[in-house]
Design a protein around this motif. Structure first.
Motif, short mmCIF file in Angstrom:
data_model
loop_
_atom_site.label_atom_id
_atom_site.label_comp_id
_atom_site.label_asym_id
_atom_site.label_seq_id
_atom_site.Cartn_x
_atom_site.Cartn_y
_atom_site.Cartn_z
N GLU A 118 -80.95 21.95 9.76
CA GLU A 118 -82.29 21.61 9.19
C GLU A 118 -83.07 20.55 10.23
O GLU A 118 -84.01 20.74 10.48
CB GLU A 118 -82.13 20.93 7.92
CG GLU A 118 -81.61 21.79 6.73
CD GLU A 118 -81.40 20.98 5.49
OE1 GLU A 118 -81.22 21.32 4.47
OE2 GLU A 118 -81.37 19.78 5.33
N THR A 147 -84.66 15.43 6.65
CA THR A 147 -83.83 16.46 6.72
C THR A 147 -82.65 16.01 5.98
O THR A 147 -82.13 14.84 6.10
CB THR A 147 -83.42 17.50 7.86
OG1 THR A 147 -82.96 16.69 8.89
CG2 THR A 147 -84.80 18.02 8.28
N GLY A 176 -85.80 21.72 4.25
CA GLY A 176 -84.58 22.31 4.66
C GLY A 176 -84.39 23.62 3.88
O GLY A 176 -85.27 24.33 3.48
#
Length: 312
Positions: free
Chosen positions: A11, A6, A78
């Protein structure tokens, strides 16, 4: 073993909260990963890392993660900006193609694009397309009511080191002119895809969810919690995909080699009704049918939210 990367804290947190027994793993140059099992699929072990924004860092960390863990697959998970009005906040986009859109030649009066793109591996795409059809997808988002939930789209994504927040800027115009199949934009996947391409065969996939529409309203949209919603949805789909492509081995390469397996209820639904009607002509009577008549056949199938056919 699956590697999930991420870029942003929101995220990272969305994926981390889906791991159990996570411990910090530090490699020999100081890069940190959280290694744990998926709470929903305990046989699937995941190494979670954070790259920070940008394609260069994503490429470097993906290469490092591949060397450290020798994973069955690597996923980048993400949020993203949407480039189509029909994308709703929270919708998931599985990138079938990653466009690195910055390459080109600059002349006095024009910019000549020199595209570079990477496609989603066929085997991974085939698995991913089946996942939205089952109840396992919705089970990972338990707060949703009946009929609610994000759609899952399989589309091209543009990636470059620019945070786009305009529909009329030179970057927006370049995307529309040269990369008009891209439905979302983000900043890391071009580097991540290149690292996967150079890794010697490790499958890679990008899973994003829409947090804004790259139209000048990002600040307002983000303030309403759109990043949290998008990160949560992307993480949920990534968990399903990770379990489906896992090789059943841990970070030390040990294990029985039995995959975590395709999560339950991800097969296409069976027909909920089949009707067969025979109509006699000219007053004749149908008493008994021998064999099968395929001419008057009607089947009603239940289609999941991820199989909608939005117009591009």
């Amino acid at each position: 073993m699956i590697v999930i990367l991420t870029a942003l804290p929101v995220e990272h947190h969305a994926v981390l909260e889906r791991l159990t027994d996570a411990t910090v793993h530090k490699n020999d140059v100081g890069t940190l990963f959280e290694v744990g099992s998926l709470a929903s699929f305990p046989k699937c072990q995941v190494a979670l890392g954070t790259t920070g924004p940008g394609a260069l860092d994503a490429a470097a960390l993906a290469t490092r993660a591949q060397a450290e863990f020798s994973p069955a697959a690597m996923l980048f998970v993400g949020i993203a900006g949407g480039l189509r009005d029909w994308l709703a906040i929270g919708d998931v986009v599985v990138a079938t193609k990653i466009h690195a859109y910055h390459g080109g030649r600059s002349e006095d009066d024009e910019f000549l694009a020199r595209p570079r793109s990477w496609q989603l591996p066929h085997a991974v795409e085939q698995i991913a397309r089946r996942l939205p059809r089952g109840e396992a997808w919705r089970a990972l988002l338990p707060e949703l009511g009946p009929g609610d939930g994000p759609s899952v789209h399989f589309e091209a994504v543009a990636a470059g080191d620019v945070l786009l927040n305009s529909k009329v800027s030179p970057t927006a115009q370049r995307l529309r002119r040269n990369y008009n199949d891209a439905v979302a934009i983000e900043m890391e996947s071009s580097g991540f895809a290149l690292a996967g391409h150079l890794s010697g065969g490790v499958a890679t996939a990008t899973i994003r969810a829409i947090s804004d529409h790259a139209d000048g309203t990002k600040g307002v949209t983000d303030s309403k919690g759109s990043q949290d919603i998008a990160a949560r949805n992307a993480a949920a789909f990534a968990v399903l995909l990770a379990a489906a492509v896992d090789d059943g081995k841990n970070k030390d390469g040990k294990g029985d080699g039995t995959p975590a397996g395709t999560p339950p209820n991800t097969q296409p639904p069976l027909p909920v009704s089949i009707q067969n009607t025979n109509t006699a002509q000219s007053g004749a009577r149908v008493d008994q049918q021998i064999g099968v008549n395929f001419e008057a056949f009607h089947a009603a199938w239940t289609v999941g939210a991820g199989e909608r056919g939005e117009k591009k």
